[in-house]
Motif scaffolding. Structure first.
Motif, short mmCIF file in Angstrom:
data_model
loop_
_atom_site.label_atom_id
_atom_site.label_comp_id
_atom_site.label_asym_id
_atom_site.label_seq_id
_atom_site.Cartn_x
_atom_site.Cartn_y
_atom_site.Cartn_z
N ARG A 270 45.37 52.82 59.34
CA ARG A 270 45.14 53.87 58.35
C ARG A 270 46.43 54.26 57.66
O ARG A 270 46.47 54.45 56.43
CB ARG A 270 44.52 55.11 59.03
N ARG A 271 47.51 54.35 58.42
CA ARG A 271 48.79 54.73 57.83
C ARG A 271 49.30 53.64 56.90
O ARG A 271 49.87 53.94 55.84
CB ARG A 271 49.80 55.00 58.95
N GLU A 273 47.43 51.68 55.12
CA GLU A 273 46.64 51.81 53.90
C GLU A 273 47.15 52.97 53.04
O GLU A 273 47.25 52.86 51.82
CB GLU A 273 45.18 52.02 54.26
N GLU A 274 47.50 54.08 53.69
CA GLU A 274 48.03 55.23 52.95
C GLU A 274 49.34 54.90 52.28
O GLU A 274 49.58 55.26 51.10
CB GLU A 274 48.23 56.40 53.91
#
Length: 277
Positions: A270-271, A273-274
């Motif tokens: 997720r990080r 992707e961010e």
């Protein structure tokens, strides 16, 4: 075809943009693989000493821009935070045959397309830190402008620091980053935690640290050398009703290592992707 034939396809100098620890490790690997030092240009205002030392072997360090011309390939090894400021300056060194190979974390093929001249052949890759000792693994994905010889060249350049895997779907890069890119930190944490557990069990701190370090590194080497998969190797050292089985009953419980690692990898993905925006 010999292992280093792709290097002969370079139509101009090989430019290394960013001569820090990872870039320097790659450069050492290329030279060891047979790339002539005189074909390499390194650009970095603060190169590591190991790269500075290569000047005596023929590597050009920070020559005038007009002395470089169109590169055969440009390997981008700068920090992603400075990429937007630095990459536009590469245009003067990009010709019709130039390949741009990025090892910047989080910077997508779309970012490269928006920053580089239209139609530039570009490859995004994700190495990991064991590349510094030739035992890394790198995952790469190419854009549609990349030819088969350029892909072979990229493979040869990346393979000097370890194994190379190719994907066709760039969306997988977030998971790649979470598994292999960040993965060495998980292994180092395992060694730390195992040492602390040894101390808790009564071992002197220095002995526990040595035992944990040797166990993790030796087990990794065994996994590297043996054809059996990890599950088979685990079973091979687990006697029914023995000490290892008792420990694995805890680690493999429903709330044990697997769900914890699942959450950790998901958080890293997720990080990633961010950060790629």
């Amino acid at each position: 075809m010999t292992a280093f034939d792709p290097f002969k396809a370079l139509t101009g100098p090989l430019v290394l943009l960013g001569a820090g620890k990872m870039g320097g490790a790659m450069l050492e690997g290329w030279l060891a693989a047979g790339l002539p030092p005189g074909r390499v240009v390194a650009l970095d205002p603060h190169p590591v000493p190991e790269v500075e030392a290569l000047v005596s072997r023929g590597v050009a360090l920070n020559p005038p821009a007009n002395a470089i011309g169109a590169a055969g390939a440009i390997v981008v090894a700068v920090k992603p935070q400075v990429a937007s400021d630095i990459l536009p300056g590469l245009s003067a060194h990009i010709g019709p045959q130039t390949l741009v190979l990025s090892i910047m974390a989080g910077k997508t093929l779309g970012f490269l397309a928006a920053t580089l001249p239209a139609g530039t052949a570009a490859i995004r890759s994700m190495p990991n830190t064991p590349a510094a000792i030739g035992r890394g693994v790198t995952v790469a994905v190419a854009n549609t402008h990349t030819s088969a010889p350029q892909r072979a060249l990229a493979h040869a350049l990346l393979a000097t620091t370890g194994s190379v895997e190719w994907i066709e779907d760039e969306a997988l890069m977030d998971a790649v980053t979470a598994v292999s890119g960040s993965g060495p930190a998980y292994v180092f944490l395992l060694a730390e935690a195992l040492a602390r557990a040894g101390v808790a069990a009564g071992l002197p701190e220095d002995l526990a640290a040595r035992l944990a370090r040797a166990t993790v590194s030796g087990s990794g080497e065994l996994l590297h050398r043996m054809p059996a998969d990890a599950a088979t190797l685990r079973r091979n050292v687990t006697s029914p009703g023995g000490t290892t089985a008792a420990a694995l009953d805890v680690l493999m419980a429903g709330d044990g290592l697997q769900p914890l690692l699942d959450r950790a990898v998901a958080a890293a993905a997720r990080r990633s992707e961010e950060l790629s925006g």
